[in-house]
Motif scaffolding. Structure first.
Motif, PDB file in Angstrom:
ATOM      1  N   ALA A 159      -5.755   6.051   3.070  1.00 46.69           N
ATOM      2  CA  ALA A 159      -7.049   6.478   3.931  1.00 46.69           C
ATOM      3  C   ALA A 159      -8.027   5.673   3.280  1.00 46.69           C
ATOM      4  N   GLU A 160      -8.218   5.334   1.986  1.00 46.48           N
ATOM      5  CA  GLU A 160      -9.386   4.724   1.340  1.00 46.48           C
ATOM      6  C   GLU A 160      -9.360   3.343   1.677  1.00 46.48           C
ATOM      7  N   ARG A 161      -8.181   2.546   1.796  1.00 39.90           N
ATOM      8  CA  ARG A 161      -8.109   1.111   2.136  1.00 39.90           C
ATOM      9  C   ARG A 161      -8.549   0.882   3.568  1.00 39.90           C
TER      10      ARG A 161
ATOM     11  N   THR B 120      -9.840  10.579   9.348  1.00 37.71           N
ATOM     12  CA  THR B 120     -10.767  10.628   8.474  1.00 37.71           C
ATOM     13  C   THR B 120     -11.316   9.025   8.626  1.00 37.71           C
TER      14      THR B 120
ATOM     15  N   THR C 236       0.945  -1.285  -0.024  1.00 33.87           N
ATOM     16  CA  THR C 236       0.043   0.179   0.221  1.00 33.87           C
ATOM     17  C   THR C 236       0.856   1.246   0.041  1.00 33.87           C
TER      18      THR C 236
ATOM     19  N   ARG D 289     -10.759   2.824   5.164  1.00 36.24           N
ATOM     20  CA  ARG D 289     -12.211   3.292   5.323  1.00 36.24           C
ATOM     21  C   ARG D 289     -13.198   2.167   5.856  1.00 36.24           C
TER      22      ARG D 289
ATOM     23  N   ASP E 298      -0.638   7.275  -0.613  1.00 39.87           N
ATOM     24  CA  ASP E 298      -1.883   7.823  -0.950  1.00 39.87           C
ATOM     25  C   ASP E 298      -3.134   6.929  -1.004  1.00 39.87           C
ATOM     26  N   GLN E 299      -2.742   5.611  -0.651  1.00 34.15           N
ATOM     27  CA  GLN E 299      -3.772   4.691  -0.713  1.00 34.15           C
ATOM     28  C   GLN E 299      -4.695   4.168   0.577  1.00 34.15           C
TER      29      GLN E 299
END
Length: 318
Positions: A37-39, A60, A31, A41, A34-35
């Protein structure tokens, strides 16, 4: 049900058992920053190794309850942000207390016995041309009787102390730099620098230890001294180290870490002229990575997660 997200499955070679409670398990081979936060979630438990988890990302992730660091060092995680949120951060301890000290001594032996210079000499045909049974092209020093300075009092530092004593070395444990007093069994930091024939670093990277060894410290060390760093790259001022090796402030260095990993193209510690020096050994952050050690890490990682879910968190750093 806990949602566990493992961000860097390829960061070790081991069998990672699944936790013994109801959960959803998601894993990624690797990872990037930049990946993250999305991963993460929707995750309640994050497993990280080197993927950064800054405060801005943590803010977040309202579901996050635990960060299980698959390493001893926790500098990739914003611990203050986790404390504010009540997020438990656990790390791995003691798993490398055999493999890292062994790597330290592999580096020390390679440098003190000039193994790489001897290898080049044999490859160049010098032995075949000799008029007697051996050569004396390069100096060889024994570890026995030499003074070993150890910075860091955790299991890794203690392991190095143990091996140093087994080799017959005089071992000095360094007091914290700038400490007002010296604890029993320790020696003042500056005195260790001045006396050590070999100095091995085993402290975590923090603002207090960043550039712990810089030009002033390198110039205090003996010109015959060896410096070994299997901790974190930022503990040593790399620009000062490079000058020290090229200009002979110290006799040699063995490093398993650099300031940015993986190092970008053009990183000064990978300069071909530096890597060609017979008195410098650089390995790619593998001191910890024996197969038994990686399996012990994986087992402890899941132990930490199970303990947290059971309401008895362990190895907590927040």
């Amino acid at each position: 049900m806990e949602r566990i997200v493992y961000l860097e499955q390829e960061s070790m070679i081991a069998t990672v058992r699944r936790p013994a409670f109801a959960h959803a398990w998601v894993e990624y081979p690797a990872t990037t920053a930049d990946q993250v936060a999305e991963r993460l979630r929707g995750a309640s438990i994050a497993i990280v190794n080197k993927a950064p988890l800054p405060g801005a990302v943590i803010d977040t992730l309202p579901d996050l309850k635990m960060v299980a660091v698959a390493a001893t060092g926790t500098n990739v995680v914003d611990l203050d942000a986790c404390r504010r949120r009540g997020i438990v951060v656990s790390n791995i301890r003691g798993y490398a207390e055999q493999t890292v000290p062994e790597h330290v001594f592999a580096l020390l032996l390679g440098l003190s016995r000039n193994l790489f210079a001897w290898r080049e000499t044999v490859q160049a045909g010098r032995w075949q041309q000799a008029t007697q049974f051996c050569l004396f092209d390069h100096p060889i020093r024994d570890l026995h009787g030499a003074t070993l300075g150890v910075v860091g009092a955790g299991s890794l530092g203690n392991g190095v102390v143990r091996l140093g004593e087994a080799f017959g070395m005089r071992v000095l444990r360094a007091e914290r730099k700038g400490a007002a007093s010296v604890r029993p069994g320790y020696t003042a930091f500056a005195e260790v620098l001045a006396q050590a024939d070999a100095l091995s670093l085993h402290c975590p990277l923090s603002e207090a230890t960043r550039h712990l060894i810089g030009e002033p410290e390198l110039r205090v060390m003996k010109r015959s001294a060896l410096l070994v760093n299997t901790a974190r790259g930022g503990i040593v001022d790399e620009a000062a180290l490079i000058r020290a090796l090229h200009e002979g402030w110290i006799a040699g260095a063995g490093f398993d870490v650099v300031s940015a990993e993986p190092p970008p193209v053009g990183h000064p510690m990978l300069d071909p002229a530096l890597l060609a020096l017979p008195n410098f050994i650089l390995t790619p952050h593998v001191a910890w990575a024996s197969r038994p050690a990686m399996q012990a890490l994986a087992d402890q990682l899941i132990d930490n997660i199970e303990a947290f879910v059971a309401g008895q968190p362990r190895n907590v750093v927040t």
